[in-house]
Design a protein around this motif. Sequence first.
Motif, PDB file in Angstrom:
ATOM      1  N   UNK A   1      26.274  15.485 -43.215  1.00  0.00           N
ATOM      2  CA  UNK A   1      25.699  15.850 -44.494  1.00  0.00           C
ATOM      3  C   UNK A   1      24.212  15.438 -44.525  1.00  0.00           C
ATOM      4  N   UNK A   2      23.389  16.257 -45.152  1.00  0.00           N
ATOM      5  CA  UNK A   2      21.935  16.053 -45.095  1.00  0.00           C
ATOM      6  C   UNK A   2      21.458  14.692 -45.564  1.00  0.00           C
ATOM      7  N   UNK A   3      22.165  14.140 -46.569  1.00  0.00           N
ATOM      8  CA  UNK A   3      21.698  12.855 -47.100  1.00  0.00           C
ATOM      9  C   UNK A   3      22.288  11.673 -46.338  1.00  0.00           C
ATOM     10  N   UNK A   4      23.083  11.982 -45.343  1.00  0.00           N
ATOM     11  CA  UNK A   4      23.797  10.906 -44.647  1.00  0.00           C
ATOM     12  C   UNK A   4      22.945  10.340 -43.517  1.00  0.00           C
ATOM     13  N   UNK A   5      22.805   9.028 -43.502  1.00  0.00           N
ATOM     14  CA  UNK A   5      22.133   8.392 -42.367  1.00  0.00           C
ATOM     15  C   UNK A   5      23.194   8.129 -41.315  1.00  0.00           C
ATOM     16  N   UNK A   6      22.916   8.518 -40.082  1.00  0.00           N
ATOM     17  CA  UNK A   6      23.932   8.349 -39.021  1.00  0.00           C
ATOM     18  C   UNK A   6      24.275   6.879 -38.858  1.00  0.00           C
ATOM     19  N   UNK A   7      25.565   6.597 -38.814  1.00  0.00           N
ATOM     20  CA  UNK A   7      26.028   5.206 -38.722  1.00  0.00           C
ATOM     21  C   UNK A   7      26.220   4.846 -37.243  1.00  0.00           C
ATOM     22  N   UNK A   8      25.161   4.361 -36.627  1.00  0.00           N
ATOM     23  CA  UNK A   8      25.187   4.076 -35.188  1.00  0.00           C
ATOM     24  C   UNK A   8      25.279   2.569 -34.943  1.00  0.00           C
ATOM     25  N   UNK A   9      26.203   1.939 -35.670  1.00  0.00           N
ATOM     26  CA  UNK A   9      26.473   0.508 -35.475  1.00  0.00           C
ATOM     27  C   UNK A   9      27.726   0.401 -34.615  1.00  0.00           C
ATOM     28  N   UNK A  10      28.040  -0.785 -34.108  1.00  0.00           N
ATOM     29  CA  UNK A  10      29.262  -0.879 -33.286  1.00  0.00           C
ATOM     30  C   UNK A  10      30.525  -0.930 -34.156  1.00  0.00           C
TER      31      UNK A  10
END
Length: 385
Positions: free
Chosen positions: A5-14
């Motif tokens: 989704x456009x407003x979503x920041x990619x969750x690139x945590x472990x």
Amino acid sequence: MSSTNQNHKLCMIPGPVEFHEDVLDAMSTLSTSHVSPAFIPIFGESIELLRKVVLTAKGQPFVVAGSGTLGWDMVASNLVEPNEDVLVLNSGYFGDSFTTCLETYGGKVTQVKAPIGDKPSLQEISEMLKTKFFKVITITHVDTSTGVLSDVKSIAQRVKEQSPNTLVIVDGVCSVGVEEIRMDEWGLDLVMTASQKALGVPPGLSIVIASERAIETFKKRKTPVKSYYASWANWLPIMNAYEARKGAYFATPPVQLIYALNTSLKQITSVPLEKRFEQHKKVSKFVKDAIEELGLKMLPKSRDIAANGMTAVYYPESLTAVDLLPKVASNNIVIAGGLLKTIASKYFRIGHMGISVTEPDRKHIQDTVSALKISLKDLGYSANL
Ligand SMILES: Cc1ncc(COP(=O)(O)O)c(C=O)c1O
């Protein structure tokens, strides 16, 4: 529903990792009784599919509402009796916490604790195994605080040679679905994980797979289990019932999460696991090469003991978490800060597991590396940019 989704920041945590759209859709299953004919086979099949993920024919999966931590309580309360000796191999924060949990139930813990960025050596483990009989040895496969990868296969082999009656327990919360785990072939007695990491399901499920030997050990206990919710006496009949396609009740299962788990496990097992392991290795190499090209230092003392589902990196001297994490977030990527108490402010962590790895067209990895480079540059860090 979309995880991009456009407003979503990619969750690139472990963990939690990014979730597949079909997994998120499964979460919005309409309210369904946990003993309905629609749900029972979904739960039963999920139990069966979990065996495939850790390569066991007869291991007993437990799927219980809770987080990964509940797996420690299951080990500590079902397999260890008060005053029994346990050997904890500690390569970071999660070894400390597993120790605290084991001690909470009366286990007598001895630790082999590695310096930061390292893991206990086979030599140290061997020496410790000579000192007394340990009922259980625990290995954190990947300590998510340091990104250090342990060699479960070699440790299990050594334990079999020196102390065959010791149960080998693997905390695979940050490794199941990423790193090679061959439960039967390596003779592991228990592998635990949680839904939110490489299994790609929202947080809320504790997943434990116990060997036949572990179940026998539990059944032969001399003292009662000192937990109600974590007791296998309560959960074993439930798992057996669902697998036999019958409904049963001890405590309400998280129906929608189990639908999501079923969707994700079908995706995972539709591709040979070997391919999945290779994909994670390849992406890990890509990220770690990029980090080295930037002139940054990683926590694990060498590449061969670095996890494939995450990368832990020291900040350049000029920067801190307060500078870098919000800057990366402003570039639409969320990465994590440090976790190991003594050096938490000195490093950050990037997760690379699940669909971010297995579906390269999503470009999550490239976007993460680019965001990191842009952020470092904006903050004035110039080495090799
Ligand atoms: C290696 C390891 N063990 C155990 C846990 C505990 O899992 P949870 O936070 O889901 O309770 C974590 C969490 O990140 C972990 O990384």
